[in-house]
Design an enzyme around this catalytic site. Structure first.
Site, PDB file in Angstrom:
ATOM      1  CG  ASP A  81      -1.777   1.180   1.383  1.00 25.18           C
ATOM      2  OD1 ASP A  81      -1.752   2.046   0.491  1.00 25.18           O
ATOM      3  OD2 ASP A  81      -2.508   1.254   2.387  1.00 25.18           O
ATOM      4  NE  ARG A 115       0.178   2.498   7.720  1.00 25.23           N
ATOM      5  CZ  ARG A 115      -1.148   2.656   7.630  1.00 25.23           C
ATOM      6  NH1 ARG A 115      -1.712   3.762   8.101  1.00 25.23           N
ATOM      7  NH2 ARG A 115      -1.897   1.722   7.081  1.00 25.23           N
ATOM      8  CD  GLN A 169      -5.171  -1.456   8.744  1.00 23.66           C
ATOM      9  OE1 GLN A 169      -5.227  -0.307   9.160  1.00 23.66           O
ATOM     10  NE2 GLN A 169      -5.201  -1.733   7.462  1.00 23.66           N
ATOM     11  CG  ASP A 196     -11.935   7.599   5.873  1.00 22.99           C
ATOM     12  OD1 ASP A 196     -11.583   6.569   5.260  1.00 22.99           O
ATOM     13  OD2 ASP A 196     -11.260   8.640   5.904  1.00 22.99           O
ATOM     14  CD  GLU A 208      -9.488   7.201   9.132  1.00 16.74           C
ATOM     15  OE1 GLU A 208      -8.982   6.229   8.552  1.00 16.74           O
ATOM     16  OE2 GLU A 208      -9.143   8.389   8.921  1.00 16.74           O
ATOM     17  CB  SER A 228      -9.781   4.023   5.340  1.00 19.78           C
ATOM     18  OG  SER A 228      -8.706   3.107   5.294  1.00 19.78           O
TER      19      SER A 228
END
Length: 334
Positions: free
Chosen positions: A46, A100, A115, A235, A248, A251
């Site tokens: 991604d 990340r 996740q 989202d 959030e 997504s």
């Protein structure tokens, strides 16, 4: 040892097991294994907004070929659907672990990302706004049921999620709150409705801007939907009563077909990706039509347990200033 940490770990595991079971039942998902790294140059990783740097390393057994730690499994899952020959109406779920390093760390973000990554095989005729909304509602029911079960186990936690989730397009948000930034619009809408799904993330709005970034090669944010607006993605966002801001959770979206991929690559100025292995598979018609997304595990745990910092539900890397501030505020980092 501080018993709070063991109690927190028990609660975290309870939430993760409860929610994943609810989600698998409603979306007909089967749990599968997944990679922490993939070979670079395949187009599988991604790319997020296209500027974030992946963690990369050479693999000695592959003559030093470079591998990258995943940012998410958005594209890998679609390939896996094909490899596993998953039926239409069924899908897969995996516990994704990612790094990340360019993430701006704080109460909501960490270098470490965990996740639930899920993907469902769908028919061509299900690439509609109606089907997107039906899927969002099933995910929302899973979250709402989890909150209720958690409140029964931990009576101090009072359910706050509304009966229904509200759907609103990013363009509608812009028109509703024209003088605000995208984040401020989210805050206003989440405060008003408590649970919202913002449609069309990544597509250009009437002011020439995008509500938020989205890669061009997994979610379809450019196809005109049943409401006459662009986007088959979005989202899931809750109002967080502890942080008093939009929060959030997920997504997700219907994935690009061939026309949407070509259109979005051109709009983002990255048509060279058409030559990558993943994109060639998609453009040739080899990959199935699908819908999928990521649901933040730490985010869900934060919300369900009414925590103010992501470090209370996962072990992360924090600056000395963050650790001191959390100590001063009596926020126990794991």
């Amino acid at each position: 040892m501080d018993k709070r940490f063991l109690q927190a770990e028990e609660a975290i595991e309870f939430i993760k097991v409860t929610f994943s079971q609810e989600l698998c039942e409603r979306l007909k998902l089967t749990k599968v294994s997944s990679p922490i790294a993939v070979i670079d140059g395949t187009g599988i990783n991604d790319d997020l907004n296209g500027v974030e740097r992946p963690v990369r390393f050479p693999v000695r057994s592959l003559n030093g070929r470079q591998a990258v730690v995943v940012h998410s499994l958005a594209k890998w899952k679609r390939v896996r659907l094909k490899q596993l020959d998953v039926n239409i109406g069924e899908g897969i779920l995996t516990d994704m672990r990612a790094l990340r390093p360019d993430e701006e760390c704080g109460p909501l973000h960490s270098v470490y990302v965990d996740q639930w990554d899920w993907e469902m095989h769908i028919a061509e005729e299900q690439r509609t706004l109606r089907f997107l909304k039906l899927t969002v509602e099933k995910i929302y029911e899973s979250l709402k049921t989890t909150e209720r079960i958690v409140s029964l186990r931990y009576p101090d936690i009072v359910p706050v999620l509304p009966e229904k989730i509200t759907f609103i397009h990013s363009e509608e948000l812009l028109q509703k709150y024209p003088g605000l930034t995208p984040r401020e619009r989210e805050d206003q809408a989440a405060r008003e409705y408590k649970a919202i799904f913002i449609i069309g993330i990544g597509g250009e709005m009437s002011n020439g801007e995008v509500h938020d970034g989205r890669a061009p090669d997994y979610d379809d944010w450019s196809t005109v939907n049943g409401d006459g607006k662009a986007g088959l993605n979005g989202d899931i966002i809750f109002w967080n009563p502890v942080l008093e801001k939009a929060f959030e959770i997920s997504s997700m979206g219907i994935r690009v077909d061939k026309p949407a991929l070509l259109r979005q690559l051109e709009r983002r100025g990255c048509t060279e990706r058409e030559n990558l292995p993943f994109h060639k598979m998609l453009l040739s018609g080899y990959l199935p039509q699908s819908i999928g997304g990521g649901i933040g595990q730490s985010r869900v745990c934060m919300f369900m347990l009414r925590k103010s910092h992501i470090g209370e539900v996962q072990v992360g890397i924090w600056s000395e200033e963050t650790e001191q501030e959390c100590l001063r505020m009596a926020v126990p980092l794991l």
